[in-house]
Design an enzyme around this catalytic site. Structure first.
Site, PDB file in Angstrom:
ATOM      1  N   HIS A 117    -117.282  -3.920  58.685  1.00  0.00           N
ATOM      2  CA  HIS A 117    -116.144  -3.378  58.602  1.00  0.00           C
ATOM      3  C   HIS A 117    -115.564  -3.249  56.932  1.00  0.00           C
ATOM      4  O   HIS A 117    -114.583  -2.709  56.828  1.00  0.00           O
ATOM      5  CB  HIS A 117    -114.948  -4.124  59.376  1.00  0.00           C
ATOM      6  CG  HIS A 117    -114.892  -5.581  58.452  1.00  0.00           C
ATOM      7  ND1 HIS A 117    -116.097  -6.509  59.088  1.00  0.00           N
ATOM      8  CD2 HIS A 117    -114.426  -6.227  57.715  1.00  0.00           C
ATOM      9  CE1 HIS A 117    -115.865  -7.858  58.183  1.00  0.00           C
ATOM     10  NE2 HIS A 117    -114.607  -7.627  57.576  1.00  0.00           N
ATOM     11  N   HIS A 181    -108.596 -14.750  48.974  1.00  0.00           N
ATOM     12  CA  HIS A 181    -108.762 -15.045  50.523  1.00  0.00           C
ATOM     13  C   HIS A 181    -110.059 -15.979  50.681  1.00  0.00           C
ATOM     14  O   HIS A 181    -110.986 -15.669  50.008  1.00  0.00           O
ATOM     15  CB  HIS A 181    -108.496 -13.852  51.442  1.00  0.00           C
ATOM     16  CG  HIS A 181    -109.844 -12.978  51.319  1.00  0.00           C
ATOM     17  ND1 HIS A 181    -110.234 -12.330  50.274  1.00  0.00           N
ATOM     18  CD2 HIS A 181    -110.460 -12.212  52.465  1.00  0.00           C
ATOM     19  CE1 HIS A 181    -111.239 -11.446  50.491  1.00  0.00           C
ATOM     20  NE2 HIS A 181    -111.500 -11.329  51.821  1.00  0.00           N
TER      21      HIS A 181
HETATM   22  O1  LIG Z   1    -118.640 -12.407  61.499  1.00  0.00           O
HETATM   23  C1  LIG Z   1    -118.855 -13.257  60.754  1.00  0.00           C
HETATM   24  O2  LIG Z   1    -119.672 -13.996  60.860  1.00  0.00           O
HETATM   25  C2  LIG Z   1    -118.344 -12.955  59.466  1.00  0.00           C
HETATM   26  C3  LIG Z   1    -116.725 -13.149  59.549  1.00  0.00           C
HETATM   27  C4  LIG Z   1    -116.222 -12.035  58.738  1.00  0.00           C
HETATM   28  O3  LIG Z   1    -116.612 -10.948  58.749  1.00  0.00           O
HETATM   29  C5  LIG Z   1    -114.968 -12.196  58.168  1.00  0.00           C
HETATM   30  C6  LIG Z   1    -114.747 -11.248  57.420  1.00  0.00           C
HETATM   31  C7  LIG Z   1    -113.489 -11.299  56.728  1.00  0.00           C
HETATM   32  C8  LIG Z   1    -113.260 -10.317  55.859  1.00  0.00           C
HETATM   33  O4  LIG Z   1    -113.939  -9.115  55.761  1.00  0.00           O
HETATM   34  C9  LIG Z   1    -112.177 -10.472  54.865  1.00  0.00           C
HETATM   35  O5  LIG Z   1    -111.303 -10.940  55.058  1.00  0.00           O
HETATM   36  O6  LIG Z   1    -112.469  -9.832  53.621  1.00  0.00           O
HETATM   37 FE   FE2 Z   2    -114.411  -8.839  53.498  1.00  0.00          FE
END
Ligand SMILES: O=C(O)CCC(=O)/C=C/C=C(\O)C(=O)O
Ligand code: FE2
EC number: 1.13.11.16
Length: 313
Positions: A117, A181
């Site tokens: 993402h 963050h």
């Molecule tokens: O899935 C996972 O283990 C990782 C968790 C995750 O992808 C969190 C992502 C958070 C962000 O991308 C963000 O806040 O930038």
């Molecule tokens: Fe991220």
């Protein structure tokens, strides 16, 4: 021959379309993103160069480069994002790798890059879908310690910008992530053995991924209720970052150490590297002007959410 270059940087969030940030915030963010999309539509890019992180979906500790350019890439489709191939112009990516190496930056190259993402969400938001335009994805490690100095991200951006300037195309440069963050991303040296295995090499099953996505959602809800051990958002820092970017004061980022940023902006503030690289790329093509800035801390998404656009002047 010279390129025309524009920039859009935006935060991403696994919770963007999943957690309710409150009606006012939703409206404000949706408006900012719609305006960014309109900016991109009007610019009508022939090529997109995107700097983004990964969250152990594509890059794991079996081999963790600081930077990697994808000459062929596909999206994993995590957190509700689209999966499938990107339209990467292979010869442009090859030439970009050569040009960045020539600039003495030892970038890695992937002929099978997996993105999550961190790269796919801005492509969807800004272009409508991940395959809508030719795109060269550039991974910047922003979560997997140890991280090198910020200066290197700026220099990478500069080298990419110098290449972009020669293309004689309309090129949109995108940076994805940040700002302050501290989402619940595990750390290799403190993770339990099973989690560490995932960070090193293991893929999740669809059921494990679903469980994990639920945990991230729950973490956002706890954070929004003030019942979380995660570091708070830091609007002062975020505004300072946005001011430096708008002023073109990119060398100042060299002074931000990893440790200081971690303490003041949380474990994922380092995604700001993608913004620094994107702005350095734009600056390498000539002076620029920031044309819009949106910022709002969004606890339900555990992020200081920002969107900016800029053009060469
Ligand atoms: O899935 C996972 O283990 C990782 C968790 C995750 O992808 C969190 C992502 C958070 C962000 O991308 C963000 O806040 O930038
Ligand atoms: Fe991220």
């Amino acid at each position: 021959m010279a390129s025309q270059v524009a920039l859009c940087c935006m935060s991403h969030s696994p919770l963007l379309h999943r957690a309710d940030p409150g009606a006012e915030t939703r409206k404000a963010v949706d408006t900012a993103l719609a305006e960014a999309r309109a900016f991109v539509d009007e610019f009508d890019p022939e090529l997109v160069v995107i700097f983004g992180p990964d969250h152990y979906a594509g890059f794991r500790y079996r081999l963790m480069p600081p930077f990697c350019i994808g000459a062929s890439a596909s999206a994993i489709g995590d957190y509700g994002t689209e999966s499938g191939p990107l339209d990467v112009p292979q010869h442009v990516a090859d030439d970009l790798v050569g040009s960045v190496l020539e600039a003495e930056l030892d970038v890695a190259m992937s002929e099978r890059m997996t993105i999550d993402h961190g790269i796919s969400q801005p492509l969807e938001v800004l272009l409508g879908s991940i395959g809508a335009r030719p795109v060269v994805p550039i991974f910047i490690n922003s979560v997997a310690a140890p991280l090198g100095p910020m200066r290197r991200a700026r220099l990478l951006g500069e080298a990419v910008g110098e290449f972009v300037a020669t293309l004689d195309k309309r090129v949109l440069i995108v940076g994805s992530g940040g700002l302050s963050h501290d989402p619940p991303v595990p750390k290799l040296r403190t993770a339990e053995a099973e989690v560490a295995e995932y960070l090193i090499d293991k893929q999740r099953t669809p059921a494990e991924q679903q469980r994990r996505e639920q945990q991230v959602y729950d973490a956002g809800q706890e954070f929004a209720q003030g019942a979380s051990g995660l570091k708070p958002l830091n609007p002062n820092l975020d505004n300072e970052i946005l001011d430096l970017l708008a002023a073109g004061d990119l060398h100042r980022f060299d002074e931000f150490t990893v440790e200081w940023l971690d303490a003041h902006g949380g474990g994922s503030v380092h995604e700001v590297r993608t913004w620094v690289a994107a702005h350095a790329a734009l600056a390498a093509t000539g002076p620029y002007r920031t044309t819009s800035t949106f910022y709002e801390p969004v606890p339900a998404w555990i992020v200081g959410f920002a969107v900016t656009t800029a053009v060469s002047t």
